[in-house]
Design an enzyme around this catalytic site. Structure first.
Site, PDB file in Angstrom:
ATOM      1  N   ASP A   1      -1.777   4.740  -6.107  1.00  0.00           N
ATOM      2  CA  ASP A   1      -0.336   4.688  -5.833  1.00  0.00           C
ATOM      3  C   ASP A   1       0.393   5.875  -6.436  1.00  0.00           C
ATOM      4  O   ASP A   1       1.535   6.143  -6.087  1.00  0.00           O
ATOM      5  CB  ASP A   1       0.254   3.388  -6.386  1.00  0.00           C
ATOM      6  CG  ASP A   1      -0.354   2.200  -5.662  1.00  0.00           C
ATOM      7  OD1 ASP A   1      -1.512   1.845  -5.983  1.00  0.00           O
ATOM      8  OD2 ASP A   1       0.295   1.656  -4.759  1.00  0.00           O
TER       9      ASP A   1
ATOM     10  N   GLY B   1       0.865  -1.179   0.000  1.00  0.00           N
ATOM     11  CA  GLY B   1       0.000   0.000   0.000  1.00  0.00           C
ATOM     12  C   GLY B   1       0.904   1.231   0.000  1.00  0.00           C
ATOM     13  O   GLY B   1       1.852   1.310   0.790  1.00  0.00           O
ATOM     14  N   ALA B   2       0.582   2.177  -0.903  1.00  0.00           N
ATOM     15  CA  ALA B   2       1.510   3.293  -1.134  1.00  0.00           C
ATOM     16  C   ALA B   2       1.891   4.078   0.139  1.00  0.00           C
ATOM     17  O   ALA B   2       3.090   4.267   0.410  1.00  0.00           O
ATOM     18  CB  ALA B   2       0.927   4.222  -2.200  1.00  0.00           C
TER      19      ALA B   2
ATOM     20  N   ASN C   1      -3.377   2.734 -10.100  1.00  0.00           N
ATOM     21  CA  ASN C   1      -3.829   1.958  -8.936  1.00  0.00           C
ATOM     22  C   ASN C   1      -3.786   0.478  -9.302  1.00  0.00           C
ATOM     23  O   ASN C   1      -3.457   0.091 -10.436  1.00  0.00           O
ATOM     24  CB  ASN C   1      -5.234   2.388  -8.504  1.00  0.00           C
ATOM     25  CG  ASN C   1      -5.578   1.889  -7.113  1.00  0.00           C
ATOM     26  OD1 ASN C   1      -4.755   1.954  -6.205  1.00  0.00           O
ATOM     27  ND2 ASN C   1      -6.765   1.349  -6.923  1.00  0.00           N
TER      28      ASN C   1
HETATM   29  O1  MRU Z   1       0.304  -3.891  -4.596  1.00  0.00           O
HETATM   30  P1  MRU Z   1      -0.279  -3.181  -3.421  1.00  0.00           P
HETATM   31  O2  MRU Z   1      -1.140  -4.030  -2.575  1.00  0.00           O
HETATM   32  O3  MRU Z   1       0.772  -2.428  -2.643  1.00  0.00           O
HETATM   33  O4  MRU Z   1      -1.187  -2.084  -4.089  1.00  0.00           O
HETATM   34  C1  MRU Z   1      -1.912  -1.168  -3.340  1.00  0.00           C
HETATM   35  C2  MRU Z   1      -2.960  -0.536  -4.132  1.00  0.00           C
HETATM   36  O5  MRU Z   1      -2.895  -0.410  -5.332  1.00  0.00           O
HETATM   37  C3  MRU Z   1      -4.112  -0.065  -3.379  1.00  0.00           C
HETATM   38  O6  MRU Z   1      -5.260  -0.340  -4.098  1.00  0.00           O
HETATM   39  C4  MRU Z   1      -4.143   1.351  -3.026  1.00  0.00           C
HETATM   40  O7  MRU Z   1      -5.175   2.019  -3.574  1.00  0.00           O
HETATM   41  C5  MRU Z   1      -2.997   2.191  -3.023  1.00  0.00           C
HETATM   42  S1  MRU Z   1      -2.522   2.288  -1.379  1.00  0.00           S
HETATM   43  C6  MRU Z   1      -3.725   3.183  -0.503  1.00  0.00           C
END
Ligand code: MRU
Length: 376
Positions: A246, A58-59, A257
Site C-alpha cells: 500500500d 486494495g491500494a 502492507n
Molecule cells: O485493506 P485492504 O484489503 O485494502 O489491503 C490491501 C492490501 O494490503 C493488499 O495486500 C495489497 O498488497 C495492497 S493492494 C495491491
C-alpha cells in the site's frame, strides 16, 4: 480479467466510470466470493464511503476509485467560477483522502487529476480534463500491472510453491493485479505452480478474494490459516513469497502492507525463502523519511471479534436461508479488540521490489527516482 458467473464469461475491471450517469461502478468486494455484484456510487461522498467500508479495496483500486470520485465530484459542480471549482475540488479530495489513510496511491492519483484539471480555461474544460485524467490513471494502472507480470514471471519456476498474503490481485487493482501479475504471466507461459493463499484475518481477503481470483483463472491453490505459513516453510513447502503493498518508502525501502506481511517476511528470512513485493509506480512514496511516519489505519474491533460469511447448507442450525450473508461473533462477548490493518516490513527482509520498469533492491529506489517518478 475474465470472470465466469453461472456459465457466462466476460471481461471485467474492478473499477470503471459511467460518464452518462456520473457514477463510479465498483465490484462489491464484500459480497465475494459468494455473490458477484456491481454497484454504482451516485456521488463523491458515496464513493468515499465505498472506499471506507471496503466495497472497493486494495491500494491501486482505491486510487482509481478516488480519481474517478474526484472527477465525479468535479463534474457535479454547478457554478461558473474557476476559483469556486478549485475550492470544491479540494473539498472532494479531502473527503476521498480521509476514507483510508495508509495507501499512498489515492493521493498520487488525485494529485494527478488536480494537476491535469488546472490546464482547463473554463469550468467545462476542467471537468472534462478531470475525467480524462482519471481514465488515464486507470488505464496506466492496468499497463503497470501487465508490466509487473512481464518482469516477475521469471521468479516463478515450473513446479514452484508460492505463498501470498491478503489480496493483491486484479480486484485490488483495476485489472491484472500486482502480486498476482507474475502468476498470471507465468501461467500464460505454460508453467505449473501452486499458490498458498494466507487466509488474512481479520477480513479474510486471501480466503475470499485471492482464492476466488485464482479459482476463476484455473490456478492451482489452497487457502491456509495465517498461522500455517511457518510450518509449511519449515517443511520446505514454500519456494517464494509474493505480496503487494500500500506504500513503499523510496528513502528507506520500507514496505507497508496488510497486517501479517511483516510476520511472513521474518519467517521467509528465517527459512531463506525469497520475499518479493510487487507494486505499480503509484505506490512509491518519495517523501516520508521513516516507516514510523506511515499512517497505519486502525479499523473497527468487530472485524477481529467476529467474522463474515454466508449461511452454509450443511450448518448445524438452519436459522437463515443458505447463502445469506452473516456476521458471527467469535470472541468472548465482554472482550474488546485492537485492529491495526497494516504493518511495515523493513528492507533487509525483502529480496526485491517488482515494478513495471524492473526489479530493484528496496534501498535502490531513491537512486532510481528519475526512472520511477518520470514514468508515473
Ligand atoms: O485493506 P485492504 O484489503 O485494502 O489491503 C490491501 C492490501 O494490503 C493488499 O495486500 C495489497 O498488497 C495492497 S493492494 C495491491
Amino acid at each position: 480479467m475474465q470472470v465466469t458467473i453461472r456459465g457466462r464469461t466476460a471481461h471485467c475491471r474492478s473499477v470503471t466510470f459511467d460518464a452518462a450517469h456520473n457514477t463510479v461502478r465498483l465490484i462489491e468486494q464484500r459480497r465475494l466470493p459468494h455473490q458477484f455484484q456491481i454497484v454504482a456510487t451516485p456521488d463523491y461522498r458515496a464513493t468515499a464511503a465505498a472506499i471506507a467500508n471496503m466495497t472497493v479495496r486494495g491500494a491501486p483500486a482505491i486510487a482509481a476509485a478516488a480519481a474517478y470520485g474526484l472527477a465525479q465530484g468535479t463534474r457535479a459542480f454547478r457554478g461558473a467560477s474557476l476559483p469556486g471549482l478549485a475550492r470544491h475540488a479540494r473539498r472532494v479530495c479531502d473527503t476521498l483522502k480521509r476514507a483510508r489513510p495508509t495507501a499512498v496511491d489515492p493521493v498520487h492519483a488525485m494529485d494527478e487529476v488536480l494537476a491535469r484539471m488546472s490546464a482547463g480555461e473554463t469550468v467545462a474544460e476542467q471537468q472534462a480534463l478531470a475525467l480524462a485524467a482519471a481514465e488515464e490513471f486507470a488505464h496506466r494502472s492496468v499497463a503497470d500491472c501487465t508490466a509487473i507480470g512481464r518482469h516477475g514471471a521469471a521468479l516463478i519456476r515450473d513446479g514452484a510453491r508460492v505463498l501470498t498474503h491478503c489480496n493483491a490481485g486484479w480486484l485490488a487493482c483495476v485489472d491484472v493485479g500486482t502480486a498476482t501479475a507474475p502468476m498470471y504471466a507465468a501461467q500464460q507461459q505454460g508453467k505449473r505452480f501452486h499458490v498458498y493463499c494466507d487466509e488474512t484475518r481479520p477480513r479474510c481477503q486471501g480466503a475470499t478474494l485471492t482464492a476466488w481470483e485464482l479459482a476463476q483463472q484455473g490456478i492451482s491453490h489452497e487457502v491456509i490459516a495465517d498461522n500455517a505459513a511457518g510450518h509449511l516453510m519449515q517443511r520446505g513447502e514454500v519456494d517464494l513469497v509474493l505480496v503487494g503493498s500500500d506504500r513503499v518508502l523510496a528513502r528507506t525501502g520500507e514496505v507497508a502492507n496488510k497486517i501479517g506481511t511483516y510476520t511472513k517476511a521474518v519467517l521467509a528470512r528465517r527459512h531463506r525463502i525469497p520475499f518479493y513485493v510487487a507494486i505499480p509506480l503509484s505506490t512509491i512514496d518519495f517523501e516520508l523519511a521513516s516507516g514510523r511516519e506511515i499512517p497505519i489505519e486502525e479499523r473497527a474491533p468487530a472485524e477481529v471479534l467476529g467474522a463474515w460469511g454466508v449461511v452454509d447448507r450443511g450448518g448445524p442450525r438452519r436459522t437463515a436461508r443458505p447463502g445469506a450473508p452473516v456476521y458471527v461473533r467469535v470472541a468472548n462477548p465482554s472482550s474488546g479488540a485492537r485492529n491495526p490493518a497494516f504493518d511495515v516490513t523493513p528492507p533487509e527482509l525483502i529480496a526485491g521490489i517488482i515494478t513495471p520498469v524492473g526489479i530493484f533492491k528496496p534501498r535502490e529506489l531513491m537512486r532510481r527516482r528519475g526512472l520511477l517518478a518520470a514514468r508515473r
